[in-house]
Scaffold this active site. Structure first.
Site, short mmCIF file in Angstrom:
data_model
loop_
_atom_site.label_atom_id
_atom_site.label_comp_id
_atom_site.label_asym_id
_atom_site.label_seq_id
_atom_site.Cartn_x
_atom_site.Cartn_y
_atom_site.Cartn_z
CB SER A 1 -4.73 -2.25 -2.65
OG SER A 1 -3.64 -2.43 -3.56
CG HIS B 1 -4.72 -6.12 -0.55
ND1 HIS B 1 -5.12 -7.41 -0.28
CD2 HIS B 1 -4.63 -6.02 -1.90
CE1 HIS B 1 -5.27 -8.06 -1.45
NE2 HIS B 1 -5.00 -7.23 -2.43
CG ASP C 1 -2.65 -5.69 -4.90
OD1 ASP C 1 -3.25 -4.61 -4.78
OD2 ASP C 1 -3.20 -6.80 -4.72
CG MET D 1 0.53 -7.37 -9.60
SD MET D 1 -0.26 -5.99 -10.48
CE MET D 1 -1.65 -5.70 -9.38
CG HIS E 1 -3.78 -10.44 -4.17
ND1 HIS E 1 -4.60 -9.55 -4.82
CD2 HIS E 1 -3.95 -11.64 -4.77
CE1 HIS E 1 -5.24 -10.19 -5.79
NE2 HIS E 1 -4.85 -11.46 -5.78
CG MET F 1 -2.59 -10.94 -8.42
SD MET F 1 -3.10 -9.22 -8.49
CE MET F 1 -2.19 -8.59 -7.08
CG MET G 1 -9.33 -11.64 -8.02
SD MET G 1 -8.48 -10.42 -7.01
CE MET G 1 -8.24 -9.10 -8.21
CG ASP H 1 -8.32 -7.15 -4.42
OD1 ASP H 1 -7.29 -7.83 -4.54
OD2 ASP H 1 -8.33 -5.91 -4.48
C1 DX5 Z 1 -5.76 -5.72 -8.68
C2 DX5 Z 1 -5.39 -5.79 -7.20
C3 DX5 Z 1 -6.32 -4.98 -6.35
C4 DX5 Z 1 -6.30 -3.49 -6.71
C5 DX5 Z 1 -7.52 -2.80 -6.14
O1 DX5 Z 1 -5.06 -6.72 -9.37
O2 DX5 Z 1 -5.41 -7.12 -6.74
O3 DX5 Z 1 -5.98 -5.15 -4.96
O4 DX5 Z 1 -5.13 -2.90 -6.17
O5 DX5 Z 1 -7.50 -1.48 -6.63
P1 DX5 Z 1 -8.90 -0.67 -6.74
O6 DX5 Z 1 -9.49 -0.70 -5.35
O7 DX5 Z 1 -8.46 0.70 -7.18
O8 DX5 Z 1 -9.74 -1.41 -7.73
ZN ZN Z 2 -5.17 -7.38 -4.55
#
Ligand code: DX5
Ligand code: ZN
Length: 218
Positions: A9, A34, A36, A38, A67, A69, A138, A174
């Protein structure tokens, strides 16, 4: 093909050097990238949107695994598809019409992923399996990297793998994936492991060698 894929990620990458960081993790063995996204509404953090994903695209030669969110999702699907996403994953909890959202992701030409927060059960997944290429379980509450793995999710992965049967659907996990937790989820049936802090720890854009060591350790 149930070989395990590692999807670092970039939430844990150097935010001032995404292009170099993406090329570095791919050169060091990443199977997917990946991304993320947000929005500060669905999760208590804000990262980046379609313009950034578009800028990442030329540097990604494997798979851009986006991903989302965010809530709502539907108004942004086309923008993320046009930005070059290969997979777009939406959260079941992001709105009342996940069935339509998944249809819209595929209609936009992307593979569709369905993400479940730790508190969400598998009951609803049964009615969505014909619409997804991947289910993301998750293993932390979404919003941040570097959080602790939620062990109760291992059983969810196991039961999800049974539900999926021989359908060609990935199970992605994840959050809090490390060399210690990876075997638990892999054994339970996950085949795509997302890791942020465990991959980027100890390295930098100037010194990316640890990224490869960290990926191989998972
Ligand atoms: C959290 C993300 C994950 C996160 C994982 O909301 O969706 O992808 O970046 O980070 P680690 O591997 O450090 O938990
Ligand atoms: Zn993620």
């Amino acid at each position: 093909d149930r070989s395990i894929k590692i999807a670092p990620s970039i939430l844990s990458a150097d935010f001032a050097n995404f292009g170099q960081e993406i090329r570095a993790i791919e050169a060091q063995g990443a199977d997917w990238v990946h991304v993320d996204v947000m929005d500060g509404h669905f999760v208590p953090n804000i990262t980046f949107g379609p313009p950034a994903v578009k800028a990442f695209r030329p540097h990604v030669s494997t798979v851009m695994d986006v991903h989302l969110m965010i809530a709502p999702v539907d108004p942004y699907i086309d923008a993320f598809a046009e930005a070059g996403s290969d997979i777009i994953t939406a959260h079941l909890e992001a709105g009342p019409h996940i069935h339509r959202t998944l249809q819209a992701i595929r209609a936009a030409g992307c593979k569709a992923g369905l993400s479940l927060n730790p508190g969400t059960g598998l009951e609803d997944v049964a009615y969505l399996l014909d619409l997804v290429d991947m289910v993301l379980v998750m293993t932390v509450n979404p919003g941040f990297g570097g959080q602790k793995f939620i062990a109760s999710q291992v059983d969810k992965v196991r039961r999800l793998r049974q539900m999926i049967g021989d359908r060609p659907i990935h199970i992605q996990v994840d959050g809090g994936i490390t060399p210690e937790t990876a075997p638990l989820v892999a054994k339970a049936g996950a085949d795509v492991l997302v890791a942020g802090s465990a991959v980027f720890k100890g390295g930098s854009v100037e010194n990316p060698a640890p990224y490869g060591e960290n990926i191989r350790a998972i």
